[in-house]
Structures are given as C-alpha cells and as structure tokens.
Design an enzyme around this catalytic site. Structure first.
Site, PDB file in Angstrom:
ATOM      1  N   HIS A  74      -3.606  -9.272   3.527  1.00  0.00           N
ATOM      2  CA  HIS A  74      -5.056  -9.361   3.721  1.00  0.00           C
ATOM      3  C   HIS A  74      -5.367 -10.262   4.917  1.00  0.00           C
ATOM      4  O   HIS A  74      -4.807 -11.359   5.033  1.00  0.00           O
ATOM      5  CB  HIS A  74      -5.739  -9.931   2.484  1.00  0.00           C
ATOM      6  CG  HIS A  74      -5.793  -8.983   1.332  1.00  0.00           C
ATOM      7  ND1 HIS A  74      -5.994  -9.384   0.023  1.00  0.00           N
ATOM      8  CD2 HIS A  74      -5.671  -7.635   1.284  1.00  0.00           C
ATOM      9  CE1 HIS A  74      -5.995  -8.334  -0.765  1.00  0.00           C
ATOM     10  NE2 HIS A  74      -5.806  -7.266  -0.036  1.00  0.00           N
TER      11      HIS A  74
ATOM     12  N   TYR B  19      -9.244 -10.928  -6.947  1.00  0.00           N
ATOM     13  CA  TYR B  19      -8.247 -10.932  -8.019  1.00  0.00           C
ATOM     14  C   TYR B  19      -8.333 -12.182  -8.885  1.00  0.00           C
ATOM     15  O   TYR B  19      -7.700 -12.246  -9.938  1.00  0.00           O
ATOM     16  CB  TYR B  19      -6.835 -10.830  -7.431  1.00  0.00           C
ATOM     17  CG  TYR B  19      -6.593  -9.535  -6.712  1.00  0.00           C
ATOM     18  CD1 TYR B  19      -6.342  -8.367  -7.414  1.00  0.00           C
ATOM     19  CD2 TYR B  19      -6.628  -9.463  -5.323  1.00  0.00           C
ATOM     20  CE1 TYR B  19      -6.131  -7.163  -6.755  1.00  0.00           C
ATOM     21  CE2 TYR B  19      -6.413  -8.267  -4.660  1.00  0.00           C
ATOM     22  CZ  TYR B  19      -6.166  -7.133  -5.380  1.00  0.00           C
ATOM     23  OH  TYR B  19      -5.962  -5.945  -4.738  1.00  0.00           O
TER      24      TYR B  19
ATOM     25  N   LYS C 183      -2.252  -2.574   7.976  1.00  0.00           N
ATOM     26  CA  LYS C 183      -3.403  -2.153   8.779  1.00  0.00           C
ATOM     27  C   LYS C 183      -3.333  -2.797  10.157  1.00  0.00           C
ATOM     28  O   LYS C 183      -2.953  -3.950  10.305  1.00  0.00           O
ATOM     29  CB  LYS C 183      -4.702  -2.543   8.079  1.00  0.00           C
ATOM     30  CG  LYS C 183      -4.937  -1.783   6.781  1.00  0.00           C
ATOM     31  CD  LYS C 183      -6.277  -2.136   6.168  1.00  0.00           C
ATOM     32  CE  LYS C 183      -6.538  -1.325   4.915  1.00  0.00           C
ATOM     33  NZ  LYS C 183      -7.844  -1.632   4.302  1.00  0.00           N
TER      34      LYS C 183
ATOM     35  N   ARG D  97      -0.678  -2.026  -6.832  1.00  0.00           N
ATOM     36  CA  ARG D  97      -0.971  -3.152  -5.929  1.00  0.00           C
ATOM     37  C   ARG D  97      -1.884  -4.163  -6.629  1.00  0.00           C
ATOM     38  O   ARG D  97      -1.664  -5.380  -6.524  1.00  0.00           O
ATOM     39  CB  ARG D  97      -1.615  -2.605  -4.653  1.00  0.00           C
ATOM     40  CG  ARG D  97      -1.970  -3.637  -3.596  1.00  0.00           C
ATOM     41  CD  ARG D  97      -2.358  -2.886  -2.319  1.00  0.00           C
ATOM     42  NE  ARG D  97      -3.057  -3.715  -1.355  1.00  0.00           N
ATOM     43  CZ  ARG D  97      -2.452  -4.464  -0.442  1.00  0.00           C
ATOM     44  NH1 ARG D  97      -1.142  -4.517  -0.415  1.00  0.00           N
ATOM     45  NH2 ARG D  97      -3.160  -5.155   0.418  1.00  0.00           N
TER      46      ARG D  97
ATOM     47  N   ARG E 231       0.857  -1.180   0.000  1.00  0.00           N
ATOM     48  CA  ARG E 231       0.000   0.000   0.000  1.00  0.00           C
ATOM     49  C   ARG E 231       0.897   1.236   0.000  1.00  0.00           C
ATOM     50  O   ARG E 231       2.024   1.197   0.493  1.00  0.00           O
ATOM     51  CB  ARG E 231      -0.908   0.012   1.223  1.00  0.00           C
ATOM     52  CG  ARG E 231      -1.811  -1.208   1.362  1.00  0.00           C
ATOM     53  CD  ARG E 231      -2.586  -1.148   2.673  1.00  0.00           C
ATOM     54  NE  ARG E 231      -3.480  -2.294   2.833  1.00  0.00           N
ATOM     55  CZ  ARG E 231      -3.164  -3.419   3.463  1.00  0.00           C
ATOM     56  NH1 ARG E 231      -1.945  -3.554   4.003  1.00  0.00           N
ATOM     57  NH2 ARG E 231      -4.034  -4.409   3.568  1.00  0.00           N
TER      58      ARG E 231
ATOM     59  N   HIS F  49      -2.896   2.708  -6.174  1.00  0.00           N
ATOM     60  CA  HIS F  49      -3.398   1.386  -5.811  1.00  0.00           C
ATOM     61  C   HIS F  49      -3.426   0.448  -7.015  1.00  0.00           C
ATOM     62  O   HIS F  49      -3.500  -0.776  -6.853  1.00  0.00           O
ATOM     63  CB  HIS F  49      -4.793   1.502  -5.194  1.00  0.00           C
ATOM     64  CG  HIS F  49      -5.013   0.569  -4.037  1.00  0.00           C
ATOM     65  ND1 HIS F  49      -4.284   0.627  -2.864  1.00  0.00           N
ATOM     66  CD2 HIS F  49      -5.865  -0.474  -3.878  1.00  0.00           C
ATOM     67  CE1 HIS F  49      -4.688  -0.323  -2.037  1.00  0.00           C
ATOM     68  NE2 HIS F  49      -5.635  -1.009  -2.635  1.00  0.00           N
TER      69      HIS F  49
END
Length: 436
Positions: free
Chosen positions: A404, A413, A306, A381, A269, A378
């Site tokens: 993730h 994806y 995150k 990514r 990110r 993004h």
C-alpha cells in the site's frame, strides 16, 4: 522492503503493446481477437475524435504514470461506455461535451435507460438484480444530495489531477433480456460509479493539460462518496479448511494447493501472483560467511505491484513446501503441453495461468470448503492482513507487505467486527456481566 522498479527493467508480464494487457484481448493500435479494442475502436473502423482522445489518455496512463495493466483495462472499459453513451447524444468530439452531459452519464450509471449495443456483453459479474437495485437507490440518493443546488451548465476548466487513476473495480453489469433484444446494463452502486467517474474526470483533466480541449466539463461533477465496508476476511479455521481442499495426488491439485498457500502466505494481489516467474521465488537456505559461520536466509518472493513497484515479501514454510512440491511433481507435466514459459503458475495448456482460471480455482475450492458465496480471490488478501494484525503485527509492517502506498489504505483492516467489539466489551468492562 518496497522499491521502485528500474526503468530499464522489462514491461509488465502479460502485457501487450505499451503495456495494455493481452488478456483483455486488445492492443493500443491493433484490433483484438475478439474484434474489439481495449483502448478504443479497432483500426478496422474510423475512430471518432473522442475515441482518439481516450486512446491518448490511456497511453498516458501506461507510459507516463506507470499504471498497472488491470487499471488500464478497467479505465478502458469505463471510457468505452462513456464514449458509447456520448454517441447516443450525438457527441463524438470531447470539446463538445458539457457538464450537463457528464452529469447525465453519471445518472445513467445509477439508472440505465440506454442499451449500449457496442458494449461487451460478456463482461458480467455475479451480482443479482435485487442487490443492484438496492445499490442504485443508494447511488441516486447520494447523487441527489451531492448535486443539490448545482447548475447544469458547462463548468470552468477544472483543477483535477490529470490522469490520476483510482482503484479499479468491478466489470460492467448487464441485465438479461429476451433473446435478440438489446440489454440494459445493471445499475451500478456508489463505489462503482465513483470509480467510473474517476476515469471520466481523469480523462477530461488530462485533455485540458494536454491542450486537447480548452475547458474541463467534468470538474464540477461530484461523484457519490464511496461506501466504506469492512474487508471480507474469513477465520483462520476457514482458511485451514480451504487449504486442505486440493488433491495432493494430481498435478492440478498440487498447483491449486500451491496457489492457495502462496496467496495466503504473501497477501499478494491475484495479478501479482499471476505475473510471478519461477525466479521470483527464493526458498529458505543457508550459506557460510568468511568466518565459517552458517547464516540462514529466509524464504521470500519478489512481487511487482501497482505502478510496477517491486517489493520483497517473506514466505512461510508451509507455502514453500507447497510450491516446491508443485515445481517438482506437477509443473513439468503441465508445461509439457505448451511451448515453455518462465511463469510460476501455469494452466493445463502449459501457458501462464490467467485471471479467469485463478478465479475458478479459488471459487471451486471455496465451495468445497463450505465458505460463503461472496468469497473471492481478494478475500485471501483481506484474511492475510486481518490475521497478521490480530496476531499483533505492526500496521506499518502490514502496509509494506501489502504494497500500500498510503497507511490510510491499510487502516481499514484495524476496524473491529461487531462480534469482536462485544467480546472486548464483555472481557474489559467491570460491569459487563455479573461476577460470581
């Protein structure tokens, strides 16, 4: 490859008091250089009970939930608009908010009617008005369907997950108006409305759990469903053109090339790339074991995602070479303009590169490479993940590399494009075309 970062480790880089991003120009308890607080009103003005309650929720996200600074800044922006809208209804106390008013706010997001003078007009995106109107029509249709048969009264206390943040989205949008006249925010699409309402519902659920209010008026309000779109990935050839754009004879060109190679090699990110320090990058090397055998150590980078989760991501030889060239030939001259920093990527003033600076670097390189106007940081990514899966990588490995928490997030994806679907059909079906 992913592990929780130690509680004894330092706060997220670039964070202000209690982790609120300094790039947002704010702190939890202080006023910003731009005169606005990311967590409510400035201390130069008296806070309303609703603004104080919002501050408590955002501190809860940072301290107890470990949310990222970008998520906190996004939720703060959404809740500032919520507070400003409630103020136009004469409501300044969270205990007085009704379900009807929460639904009214959600409709306001889809079809704005109230100028919000206190909202930050500088936070815009490049979505044009026609796209916004199309999204608004879709939002209204979804909300009408979801609210069919619902009452407008205040609902019972909800069972929502207190303070559960969802994916942060786009900044607020505003329409241009005549000079000096108050502007209306642009209508939001279903995904942006869902994100904004996630902040509202999370705040109300937290206030109930913290005994700030007795009931949750937002619990009965169902936001529109997210519109699932295929990730915007570009081809390998497009990526190669993009990586060839930066000038390798200048300091900024070497830095920009290293940034592009870093993003494509790691799938990081943008916030993770900006928060990286020099000592987070480990180049390929060799060591000798006790028996005299040479062991090759692969290159990798340490990223903090995150929730401040740490993961180690391999980094290829092209990216390693680009970063080494930047560190040796470019970074020293850039850092000389500042006071010194551990940041991996720095700006022209010698400080840590910011989000806006990174966005401009990507945008200018994309334009020079002839990529579409909707190419974003993004997109790198998305391209990283799509190309790995197309090359045969296991989806669980891609999940770990992307950081993730859920495999469901990575599975988007695996969806094929219409062109890819037709190609597989033509190659596999015995009667797709006449055989000679």
């Amino acid at each position: 490859m992913k592990q929780a970062k130690s509680t004894a480790s330092k706060a997220p880089r670039g964070a202000g008091l209690l982790g609120v991003p300094s790039s947002a120009g704010s702190s939890v308890l202080g006023s910003s250089s731009r005169g606005s607080s990311a967590l409510g009103a400035s201390h130069q003005e008296a806070q309303t009970p609703l603004q104080k309650a919002i501050d408590q929720y955002l501190i809860h996200l940072r301290v107890e939930r470990g949310s990222s600074e970008h998520t906190i800044a996004s939720y703060a922006r959404d809740l500032r608009r919520y507070s400003a809208y409630m103020a136009t209804l004469g409501v300044i106390d969270p205990e007085r908010i009704t379900t009807a008013q929460v639904r009214s706010f959600m409709r306001e997001l889809a079809a704005p009617t109230v100028p919000l003078a206190g909202f930050e007009a500088g936070e815009k995106n490049n979505q044009n008005a026609q796209e916004a109107q199309e999204e608004a029509a879709e939002s209204l249709a979804l909300m009408i369907a979801s609210e069919s048969g619902r009452g407008a009264g205040n609902g019972p206390a909800g069972n929502g997950r207190a303070g559960q943040p969802e994916k942060a989205g786009e900044p607020e949008k505003e329409t241009p108006t005549a000079e000096g006249a108050p502007s209306l925010p642009l209508p939001l699409g279903p995904n942006s409305i869902a994100r904004t309402m996630a902040a509202v519902r999370g705040a109300h659920a937290f206030w109930v759990s913290a005994l700030i209010v007795p009931t949750d008026p937002a619990a009965p309000v169902t936001p529109p469903k997210n519109v699932k779109r295929l990730p915007k990935a570009v081809s390998v050839e497009d990526i190669q053109r993009l990586l060839a754009v930066p000038d390798r004879e200048t300091a900024t060109g070497l830095r920009n090339r290293a940034i592009l190679e870093f993003l494509y090699a790691t799938g990081a990110r943008v916030s993770e790339m900006l928060n990286a320090d020099i000592d987070d990058v480990h180049f390929e090397g060799t060591l000798t074991d006790e028996d005299g055998n040479q062991i090759t150590l692969p290159g990798y980078v340490r990223l903090f995602g995150k929730g401040n989760k740490e993961r180690l991501v391999p980094i290829g030889s092209y990216a390693q070479k680009a970063i080494q060239d930047y560190l040796v030939r470019a970074r020293p001259s850039l850092v000389a303009h500042g006071k010194g920093t551990a940041a991996l990527f720095v700006n022209g003033r010698g400080g840590r590169l910011g989000r806006q600076g990174a966005w401009l670097i990507l945008k200018e390189a994309a334009e020079a490479a002839g990529l579409s106007s909707d190419f974003s940081p993004h997109s790198m990514r998305h391209s990283f993940a799509t190309h790995l899966l197309q090359g045969g990588a296991d989806i669980r490995v891609v999940q770990e590399l992307l950081g993730h928490a859920s495999i469901a997030t990575t599975q988007v994806y695996t969806k094929v494009t219409p062109e890819g679907l037709m190609e597989v059909y033509r190659m596999a079906h015995p009667r797709a075309h006449e055989r000679g």
